[in-house]
Scaffold this active site. Structure first.
Site, PDB file in Angstrom:
ATOM      1  CD  GLU A 263      -2.788  -1.234   2.465  1.00 45.71           C
ATOM      2  OE1 GLU A 263      -2.727  -0.327   3.323  1.00 45.71           O
ATOM      3  OE2 GLU A 263      -3.583  -2.190   2.544  1.00 45.71           O
ATOM      4  CG  HIS A 286      -5.974  -0.024   5.006  1.00 44.59           C
ATOM      5  ND1 HIS A 286      -4.839  -0.765   5.151  1.00 44.59           N
ATOM      6  CD2 HIS A 286      -6.750  -0.349   6.081  1.00 44.59           C
ATOM      7  CE1 HIS A 286      -4.907  -1.487   6.257  1.00 44.59           C
ATOM      8  NE2 HIS A 286      -6.073  -1.250   6.842  1.00 44.59           N
TER       9      HIS A 286
HETATM   10  P1  NAI Z   1     -10.520 -10.810  15.524  1.00 40.40           P
HETATM   11  O1  NAI Z   1      -9.230 -11.294  16.055  1.00 40.40           O
HETATM   12  O2  NAI Z   1     -11.551 -10.348  16.470  1.00 40.40           O
HETATM   13  O3  NAI Z   1     -11.174 -11.975  14.613  1.00 40.40           O
HETATM   14  C1  NAI Z   1     -10.453 -12.725  13.684  1.00 40.40           C
HETATM   15  C2  NAI Z   1     -11.088 -14.122  13.644  1.00 40.40           C
HETATM   16  O4  NAI Z   1     -10.469 -14.844  12.587  1.00 40.40           O
HETATM   17  C3  NAI Z   1     -10.881 -14.916  14.922  1.00 40.40           C
HETATM   18  O5  NAI Z   1     -12.133 -15.396  15.389  1.00 40.40           O
HETATM   19  C4  NAI Z   1      -9.952 -16.038  14.493  1.00 40.40           C
HETATM   20  O6  NAI Z   1     -10.184 -17.245  15.210  1.00 40.40           O
HETATM   21  C5  NAI Z   1     -10.328 -16.188  13.029  1.00 40.40           C
HETATM   22  N1  NAI Z   1      -9.330 -16.856  12.205  1.00 40.40           N
HETATM   23  C6  NAI Z   1      -7.967 -16.806  12.319  1.00 40.40           C
HETATM   24  N2  NAI Z   1      -7.402 -17.560  11.355  1.00 40.40           N
HETATM   25  C7  NAI Z   1      -8.403 -18.081  10.625  1.00 40.40           C
HETATM   26  C8  NAI Z   1      -8.446 -18.956   9.495  1.00 40.40           C
HETATM   27  N3  NAI Z   1      -7.332 -19.414   8.923  1.00 40.40           N
HETATM   28  N4  NAI Z   1      -9.671 -19.290   9.016  1.00 40.40           N
HETATM   29  C9  NAI Z   1     -10.799 -18.843   9.594  1.00 40.40           C
HETATM   30  N5  NAI Z   1     -10.823 -18.034  10.684  1.00 40.40           N
HETATM   31  C10 NAI Z   1      -9.637 -17.657  11.179  1.00 40.40           C
HETATM   32  O7  NAI Z   1     -10.160  -9.693  14.450  1.00 40.40           O
HETATM   33  P2  NAI Z   1     -11.099  -8.505  13.965  1.00 40.40           P
HETATM   34  O8  NAI Z   1     -10.980  -7.362  14.900  1.00 40.40           O
HETATM   35  O9  NAI Z   1     -12.438  -9.033  13.654  1.00 40.40           O
HETATM   36  O10 NAI Z   1     -10.333  -8.091  12.612  1.00 40.40           O
HETATM   37  C11 NAI Z   1     -10.368  -8.929  11.469  1.00 40.40           C
HETATM   38  C12 NAI Z   1      -9.420  -8.407  10.405  1.00 40.40           C
HETATM   39  O11 NAI Z   1      -9.810  -7.097   9.989  1.00 40.40           O
HETATM   40  C13 NAI Z   1      -7.954  -8.293  10.834  1.00 40.40           C
HETATM   41  O12 NAI Z   1      -7.134  -8.729   9.769  1.00 40.40           O
HETATM   42  C14 NAI Z   1      -7.760  -6.802  11.001  1.00 40.40           C
HETATM   43  O13 NAI Z   1      -6.411  -6.463  10.802  1.00 40.40           O
HETATM   44  C15 NAI Z   1      -8.653  -6.279   9.902  1.00 40.40           C
HETATM   45  N6  NAI Z   1      -9.047  -4.854  10.055  1.00 40.40           N
HETATM   46  C16 NAI Z   1      -9.102  -4.085   8.920  1.00 40.40           C
HETATM   47  C17 NAI Z   1      -9.473  -2.755   9.008  1.00 40.40           C
HETATM   48  C18 NAI Z   1      -9.566  -1.907   7.789  1.00 40.40           C
HETATM   49  O14 NAI Z   1      -9.441  -0.697   7.895  1.00 40.40           O
HETATM   50  N7  NAI Z   1      -9.826  -2.457   6.640  1.00 40.40           N
HETATM   51  C19 NAI Z   1      -9.774  -2.136  10.308  1.00 40.40           C
HETATM   52  C20 NAI Z   1      -9.801  -3.060  11.415  1.00 40.40           C
HETATM   53  C21 NAI Z   1      -9.419  -4.370  11.275  1.00 40.40           C
END
Ligand code: NAI
Length: 404
Positions: A263, A286
């Site tokens: 990015e 993003h």
């Molecule tokens: P979180 O940690 O609460 O949830 C992630 C979930 O993914 C967990 O339940 C975990 O068990 C599951 N997981 C891990 N590996 C996996 C796999 N191989 N297959 C299936 N499930 C799997 O995280 P949250 O807060 O929900 O964030 C999710 C994503 O969103 C992260 O990558 C974060 O960096 C991204 N994000 C992006 C933003 C943006 O501006 N676009 C802003 C905030 C977060």
């Protein structure tokens, strides 16, 4: 003995809502707009004991080692990749962030994209701006009754689930650990099954070795013909060439992408990716979590954590040092905060020094993780520097602070 006055350097235009909690805790605030690097960052930090950054300021090992007064690094964002967490821990510097404050913002954008893709809203909008009146119902669909597959049912995934069901979507999800289903959502036990059943697939997993290229050529082939893909998680999770091919041959009906393998570092850099210029693709820079509401809530949460660290020594929810939740110090007592190497005998040495100085211990808290320990001692008011000087001279001492 009195505690040292502390101040914080805030970079990257951190929201002003961070200031009330810091001011109330007596922390002086200095601001520099934008981000700084290497030597200019070290110079700007100067004698500050805290720094507040967002995602663009890189707190490398050399910056951390050069900023000798630094006690805390506050990431006013979700990610902490920009900080060398181990280097900070080795120096007894606590790193804080705000893991969930923009959850809802990402979930809402995902829902907007699901509807936008089903109605071709973004393509129609572009056409209108170019003077084309393309009034047609072809390829426009309601989302009601369609199946949404959520990969990663954590904070964001489960919020998307609730909002999507309210729109009448059927929700299925896949997570590597068992998660409680919200509403009528249904867990499926493999990504393969989820891909085969979903009209829209939305990714909400973290960046890990297992999730790198989770959606590759083979995964795209497993999607239903015409299904759509949304990635608002991390750029490494989708193979963009494979997605572009899927769009090209019509197997993928549309996509929304907010995150990319690489990015631009700033608005001055040009953005180009293999999906640029394709119809049925929503590209955003993003911004999934970037709303005023999220920024305000991040500013409040992180500054409260800093205030707690400054006033009480609390490290709850720090991402790199042992977590200790502490009550307020009692009137007439001093609090010694001591980060040290996690080896046998440190506490007994400290107890011995206090006993020799006739200083009574009123409360003691200890937490260790790996090579680092954090002990907090509430003691009689210290009459002079002797105890602190002896603590500072201990080989195991990493960082020492007094609240008086
Ligand atoms: P979180 O940690 O609460 O949830 C992630 C979930 O993914 C967990 O339940 C975990 O068990 C599951 N997981 C891990 N590996 C996996 C796999 N191989 N297959 C299936 N499930 C799997 O995280 P949250 O807060 O929900 O964030 C999710 C994503 O969103 C992260 O990558 C974060 O960096 C991204 N994000 C992006 C933003 C943006 O501006 N676009 C802003 C905030 C977060």
């Amino acid at each position: 003995m009195a505690s040292k006055k502390r101040d914080i350097l805030l970079l990257e235009n951190i929201h002003v809502e961070s200031e009330p909690a810091l001011q109330q805790a007596g922390i002086g605030i200095r601001r520099e707009g934008g981000t700084l690097e290497d030597q200019s960052l070290v110079e700007a930090i100067g004698q500050s004991s805290m720094i507040g950054i967002r995602s663009r300021t890189r707190m490398t090992e050399s910056v951390i080692n050069a900023a000798s007064n630094l006690e805390a690094i506050a990431c006013f964002c979700i990610g902490t990749n920009q900080v060398d967490l181990d280097a900070a821990a080795r120096k007894g510097i606590a790193v804080f962030n705000s893991p969930f404050c923009n959850t809802r913002s990402v979930a809402e954008m995902t829902i907007a994209e699901i509807i936008g893709l089903h109605r071709g809203l973004f393509d129609k909008n572009s056409a209108m701006h170019q003077g084309r009146w393309d009034k047609s119902a072809v390829d426009s669909h309601e989302v009601r009754g369609r199946t949404l597959g959520i990969v990663g049912y954590g904070h964001i995934g489960s919020q998307v689930s609730v909002l999507a069901e309210a729109l009448g979507m059927r929700v299925i999800y896949h997570d590597i650990i068992p998660k409680m289903a919200m509403g009528n959502a249904r867990a499926v036990d493999s990504l393969k099954k989820l891909l085969a059943e979903s009209d829209v697939v939305t990714l909400h997993v973290p960046e890990t070795a297992e999730t790198r290229n989770l959606i590759d050529k083979a995964a795209i082939k497993r999607m239903k013909s015409g299904a759509m893909l949304i990635n608002n998680s991390r750029g490494s999770i989708v193979d963009l060439d494979a997605l572009a091919q899927g769009l090209e041959d019509g197997h993928v009906g549309g996509a929304a992408v907010d995150v990319y393998p690489s990015e631009p570092r700033s608005g001055k850099d040009q953005f180009q990716c293999v999906l640029s210029g394709r119809p049925s693709v929503i590209l955003t820079p993003h911004i999934g979590g970037s709303t005023e509401e999220a920024q305000i809530s991040i500013a409040r949460e992180v500054s409260m954590k800093l205030a707690g660290f400054h006033e009480r020594g609390t490290t709850t929810s720090s991402v790199n040092v042992p977590e200790v939740e502490l009550p307020h110090r009692r009137e007439g007592q001093d609090r010694i905060l001591h980060f040290h190497h996690n080896v046998p005998g440190v506490l007994s040495t400290m107890h011995g020094i206090l006993a020799e100085g006739q200083v009574n211990i009123h409360a003691e808290y200890l937490q260790s993780t790996g090579e680092l320990s954090y002990v907090i001692l509430d003691v009689d008011h210290l009459q002079d520097d002797t105890v602190l000087q002896r603590f500072a001279a201990m080989d195991e001492t990493i960082r020492l602070r007094l609240l008086s």
